[in-house]
Design a protein around this motif. Structure first.
Motif, PDB file in Angstrom:
ATOM      1  N   TYR A  43      13.146 -85.975  81.844  1.00  0.00           N
ATOM      2  CA  TYR A  43      11.996 -86.096  80.949  1.00  0.00           C
ATOM      3  C   TYR A  43      12.323 -87.019  79.779  1.00  0.00           C
ATOM      4  CZ  TYR A  43       9.791 -81.999  83.205  1.00  0.00           C
ATOM      5  OH  TYR A  43       9.210 -81.127  84.089  1.00  0.00           O
ATOM      6  N   VAL A  44      13.501 -86.842  79.206  1.00  0.00           N
ATOM      7  CA  VAL A  44      13.912 -87.659  78.060  1.00  0.00           C
ATOM      8  C   VAL A  44      14.029 -89.133  78.468  1.00  0.00           C
ATOM      9  CG1 VAL A  44      15.754 -88.078  76.382  1.00  0.00           C
ATOM     10  CG2 VAL A  44      15.043 -85.720  76.897  1.00  0.00           C
ATOM     11  N   THR A  45      14.643 -89.390  79.598  1.00  0.00           N
ATOM     12  CA  THR A  45      14.796 -90.762  80.083  1.00  0.00           C
ATOM     13  C   THR A  45      13.436 -91.408  80.314  1.00  0.00           C
ATOM     14  OG1 THR A  45      16.931 -90.268  81.085  1.00  0.00           O
ATOM     15  CG2 THR A  45      15.757 -92.200  81.928  1.00  0.00           C
ATOM     16  N   LYS A  46      12.534 -90.682  80.932  1.00  0.00           N
ATOM     17  CA  LYS A  46      11.184 -91.211  81.193  1.00  0.00           C
ATOM     18  C   LYS A  46      10.505 -91.579  79.881  1.00  0.00           C
ATOM     19  CE  LYS A  46       6.888 -90.234  83.619  1.00  0.00           C
ATOM     20  NZ  LYS A  46       6.257 -89.434  84.659  1.00  0.00           N
ATOM     21  N   ALA A  47      10.632 -90.727  78.882  1.00  0.00           N
ATOM     22  CA  ALA A  47      10.018 -90.981  77.576  1.00  0.00           C
ATOM     23  C   ALA A  47      10.688 -92.158  76.867  1.00  0.00           C
ATOM     24  CB  ALA A  47      10.101 -89.730  76.709  1.00  0.00           C
ATOM     25  N   GLU A  48      12.005 -92.177  76.866  1.00  0.00           N
ATOM     26  CA  GLU A  48      12.741 -93.228  76.150  1.00  0.00           C
ATOM     27  C   GLU A  48      12.523 -94.607  76.761  1.00  0.00           C
ATOM     28  OE1 GLU A  48      16.335 -90.633  74.114  1.00  0.00           O
ATOM     29  OE2 GLU A  48      16.758 -91.694  75.999  1.00  0.00           O
ATOM     30  N   LYS A  49      12.322 -94.674  78.066  1.00  0.00           N
ATOM     31  CA  LYS A  49      12.031 -95.959  78.716  1.00  0.00           C
ATOM     32  C   LYS A  49      10.739 -96.567  78.185  1.00  0.00           C
ATOM     33  CE  LYS A  49      14.376 -95.498  83.156  1.00  0.00           C
ATOM     34  NZ  LYS A  49      14.214 -95.391  84.601  1.00  0.00           N
ATOM     35  N   GLY A  75       9.719 -96.080  74.996  1.00  0.00           N
ATOM     36  CA  GLY A  75       9.783 -96.144  73.542  1.00  0.00           C
ATOM     37  C   GLY A  75       9.518 -94.843  72.818  1.00  0.00           C
ATOM     38  N   ARG A  76       9.523 -93.739  73.542  1.00  0.00           N
ATOM     39  CA  ARG A  76       9.324 -92.430  72.919  1.00  0.00           C
ATOM     40  C   ARG A  76      10.686 -91.768  72.738  1.00  0.00           C
ATOM     41  NH1 ARG A  76       3.558 -91.842  72.873  1.00  0.00           N
ATOM     42  NH2 ARG A  76       3.988 -90.293  71.272  1.00  0.00           N
ATOM     43  N   THR A  77      10.720 -90.558  72.191  1.00  0.00           N
ATOM     44  CA  THR A  77      11.998 -89.964  71.812  1.00  0.00           C
ATOM     45  C   THR A  77      12.230 -88.588  72.430  1.00  0.00           C
ATOM     46  OG1 THR A  77      11.105 -88.840  69.869  1.00  0.00           O
ATOM     47  CG2 THR A  77      11.846 -91.127  69.566  1.00  0.00           C
ATOM     48  N   LYS A  78      13.503 -88.178  72.418  1.00  0.00           N
ATOM     49  CA  LYS A  78      13.887 -86.834  72.842  1.00  0.00           C
ATOM     50  C   LYS A  78      13.218 -85.801  71.941  1.00  0.00           C
ATOM     51  CE  LYS A  78      17.844 -83.708  73.167  1.00  0.00           C
ATOM     52  NZ  LYS A  78      17.246 -82.660  72.331  1.00  0.00           N
ATOM     53  N   THR A  79      13.108 -86.119  70.660  1.00  0.00           N
ATOM     54  CA  THR A  79      12.455 -85.211  69.716  1.00  0.00           C
ATOM     55  C   THR A  79      11.020 -84.929  70.145  1.00  0.00           C
ATOM     56  OG1 THR A  79      13.854 -86.001  67.928  1.00  0.00           O
ATOM     57  CG2 THR A  79      11.814 -84.891  67.294  1.00  0.00           C
ATOM     58  N   GLU A  80      10.317 -85.967  70.590  1.00  0.00           N
ATOM     59  CA  GLU A  80       8.936 -85.777  71.054  1.00  0.00           C
ATOM     60  C   GLU A  80       8.891 -84.950  72.333  1.00  0.00           C
ATOM     61  OE1 GLU A  80       6.412 -89.614  69.609  1.00  0.00           O
ATOM     62  OE2 GLU A  80       8.096 -90.042  70.954  1.00  0.00           O
ATOM     63  N   LEU A 137       2.959 -88.675  77.380  1.00  0.00           N
ATOM     64  CA  LEU A 137       3.844 -89.223  76.355  1.00  0.00           C
ATOM     65  C   LEU A 137       4.334 -90.610  76.764  1.00  0.00           C
ATOM     66  CD1 LEU A 137       5.471 -88.638  73.687  1.00  0.00           C
ATOM     67  CD2 LEU A 137       7.313 -87.839  75.191  1.00  0.00           C
ATOM     68  N   ALA A 138       4.790 -90.723  77.998  1.00  0.00           N
ATOM     69  CA  ALA A 138       5.298 -92.000  78.500  1.00  0.00           C
ATOM     70  C   ALA A 138       4.216 -93.069  78.577  1.00  0.00           C
ATOM     71  CB  ALA A 138       5.946 -91.799  79.871  1.00  0.00           C
ATOM     72  N   LYS A 139       2.964 -92.649  78.729  1.00  0.00           N
ATOM     73  CA  LYS A 139       1.859 -93.606  78.785  1.00  0.00           C
ATOM     74  C   LYS A 139       1.367 -94.017  77.404  1.00  0.00           C
ATOM     75  CE  LYS A 139       0.078 -92.681  83.374  1.00  0.00           C
ATOM     76  NZ  LYS A 139      -1.065 -92.300  84.191  1.00  0.00           N
ATOM     77  N   GLY A 140       1.998 -93.471  76.354  1.00  0.00           N
ATOM     78  CA  GLY A 140       1.684 -93.915  75.006  1.00  0.00           C
ATOM     79  C   GLY A 140       0.644 -93.118  74.260  1.00  0.00           C
TER      80      GLY A 140
END
Length: 116
Positions: free
Chosen positions: A18-24, A26-31, A104-107
């Motif tokens: 989940y974290v990797t998908k988000a960070e790719k 531009g989102r964060t582990k915190t989110e 989240l990953a879609k912005g």
């Protein structure tokens, strides 16, 4: 009937995905953790404790302090499955989390993701 493989998989194994998908995107582990907390009621410390214990996904959701009552507002398709049509309760919770991480990953803004 055998359990789906995701039920017995450690949540500590799924969380980094989940974290990797988000960070790719531009989102964060915190989110990611904020979303998990919103959905399950776990505090950040409780999430970290569950990750350390290598608890399986089924237990992670079964022991959730308080599943968010607004989670039934989560609609849409993830992994080819319409989340609101998933009948098995644990799988529905897993799909809810998948859908929120996808948003989240879609912005999407956190306000929209958390149905505020």
């Amino acid at each position: 009937m055998t359990k789906h493989q995701i039920y017995t998989m450690s949540f500590a194994r799924v969380h980094p995905c989940y974290v990797t998908k988000a960070e790719k995107k531009g989102r964060t582990k915190t989110e990611v953790d904020e979303i998990i907390s919103w959905l399950t009621g776990y505090s950040q410390k409780e999430i970290e404790a569950q990750l350390e214990k290598q608890i399986d996904c089924e237990t992670f959701f079964a022991e959730a302090p308080q599943l968010n009552p607004s989670r039934d507002l989560i609609k849409g398709v993830v992994c080819g499955v319409r989340v609101e049509d998933v009948e098995e309760p644990t799988m529905r919770e897993i799909r809810y989390l998948d859908k929120l991480i996808e948003e989240l990953a879609k912005g999407k803004s956190m306000e929209k993701i958390l149905r505020v």
